[in-house]
Design an enzyme around this catalytic site. Structure first.
Site, PDB file in Angstrom:
ATOM      1  N   LEU A 110       0.861  -1.181   0.000  1.00  0.00           N
ATOM      2  CA  LEU A 110       0.000   0.000   0.000  1.00  0.00           C
ATOM      3  C   LEU A 110       0.894   1.227   0.000  1.00  0.00           C
ATOM      4  O   LEU A 110       1.842   1.310   0.788  1.00  0.00           O
ATOM      5  CB  LEU A 110      -0.893   0.032   1.250  1.00  0.00           C
ATOM      6  CG  LEU A 110      -2.143  -0.842   1.270  1.00  0.00           C
ATOM      7  CD1 LEU A 110      -2.863  -0.683   2.603  1.00  0.00           C
ATOM      8  CD2 LEU A 110      -3.086  -0.473   0.135  1.00  0.00           C
ATOM      9  N   ASP A 111       0.614   2.195  -0.867  1.00  0.00           N
ATOM     10  CA  ASP A 111       1.372   3.440  -0.878  1.00  0.00           C
ATOM     11  C   ASP A 111       1.271   4.121   0.484  1.00  0.00           C
ATOM     12  O   ASP A 111       0.275   3.957   1.199  1.00  0.00           O
ATOM     13  CB  ASP A 111       0.851   4.381  -1.964  1.00  0.00           C
ATOM     14  CG  ASP A 111       1.140   3.869  -3.368  1.00  0.00           C
ATOM     15  OD1 ASP A 111       2.067   3.051  -3.518  1.00  0.00           O
ATOM     16  OD2 ASP A 111       0.452   4.290  -4.320  1.00  0.00           O
TER      17      ASP A 111
END
Length: 302
Positions: free
Chosen positions: A39-40
């Site tokens: 996940l960014d």
């Protein structure tokens, strides 16, 4: 005994997936920790993390479909395709879109589509990640990929700054889908520069936000409390059929035996459990010997 199981983490904004893995290594006092889909940093939500011998199932979890809720903003494009990059294009949206118009736009993206990964991504080209080229100001040809959008719905028209138009959406997609790029492509189809202005992952395979524990809550727990939050590794393997082995067959499975195929096993991969309900192994058809099956992954000693 080494801690083993799956943490369903609700990752906060501002943390990288690696930050979360590093923290879990400290909390569970083991190096054997792995996450199941990056996940960014500015994306929050569901991040399953495997601890100890549960890292054996990471490769099966990476193929999960993912579900997100987010927001698209028309009128502004950025270097990173999200709200945190530099503005590279602007075009004023003078007339708001109707729900019917947005729903028609979204409908066009349901199914298999081609995507070009954003420059600010971890995709490798010639041994280097795209974000390394982007930071150096070097343009390279980016490989396209086929992904599948299984569901894409408008949830509401949201408030945008003057000259822009924003709406919230929900999407379920296959692995490797860039939601940032999806937002940009929706904008292009509408005739406007666009970016993804918000994003939260609400599900990764069978794990949902309702299952997820905030990082801040983990920080307040004792080691025993954290151990009690670990889910059995086979909760990640619910998509495989299961077969119960009697005691004699269990002995052979524990030794990694190649077995004769039975009609009850089916044609694909499946899990063997013992009579006590313990997950023993994932078996598959033998690649070179017809009529036989072999272990793909053994879990017997977990």
């Amino acid at each position: 005994m080494e801690p083993t199981g799956i943490v369903v983490l609700d990752k906060p904004k501002g943390w990288t997936s690696h930050d979360c893995v590093h923290q879990m290594r400290k909390w569970f006092q083991t190096r054997k920790v792995g996450h199941t889909g990056t996940l960014d940093p500015e994306v929050d939500g569901v991040l399953p993390i495997c601890i100890g011998k549960a890292t054996k199932v990471v490769k099966y979890m990476s193929d999960y479909d993912k579900t997100y809720i987010g927001e698209v903003t028309f009128g502004v494009a950025t270097t990173t395709e999200d709200a945190h990059g530099e503005v590279v294009e602007e075009k004023r949206v003078n007339k708001p879109f109707t729900r019917t118009e947005i729903e028609a736009l979204l409908q066009a993206f349901i199914g298999k589509i081609e995507q070009t990964p954003p420059y600010y991504s971890a995709v490798k080209v010639n041994g280097k990640r795209l974000y390394e080229y982007a930071r150096a100001g070097i343009e390279v040809e980016r490989p396209t990929r086929t992904v599948e959008i299984k569901a894409l719905t408008l949830t509401e028209i949201t408030t945008a700054k003057p000259g822009c138009f924003s709406f919230a959406f929900s999407v379920t997609c296959t692995k490797g889908t860039y939601i940032r790029t999806l937002a940009v492509d929706i904008g292009k189809k509408a005739g406007y520069p666009a970016h993804m202005s918000k994003l939260t992952r609400t599900a990764s395979g069978p794990f949902t936000q309702a299952d997820a524990i905030p990082l801040s809550a983990f920080a307040e727990m004792s080691l025993d409390e954290r151990l009690n939050k670990l889910r059995p590794l086979d909760t990640a393997l619910q998509h495989f059929p299961r077969v119960t082995a009697d005691k004699e067959l269990e002995k052979r499975i524990r030794n990694g035996a190649v077995l004769e195929k039975s009609a009850s096993f089916g044609d694909g991969r499946f899990l063997f459990y013992n009579e006590q309900g313990d997950c023993l192994a994932l078996y598959q058809a033998h690649p070179t010997k017809a009529g036989l099956i072999k272990p793909e992954t053994l879990f017997c000693h977990v």
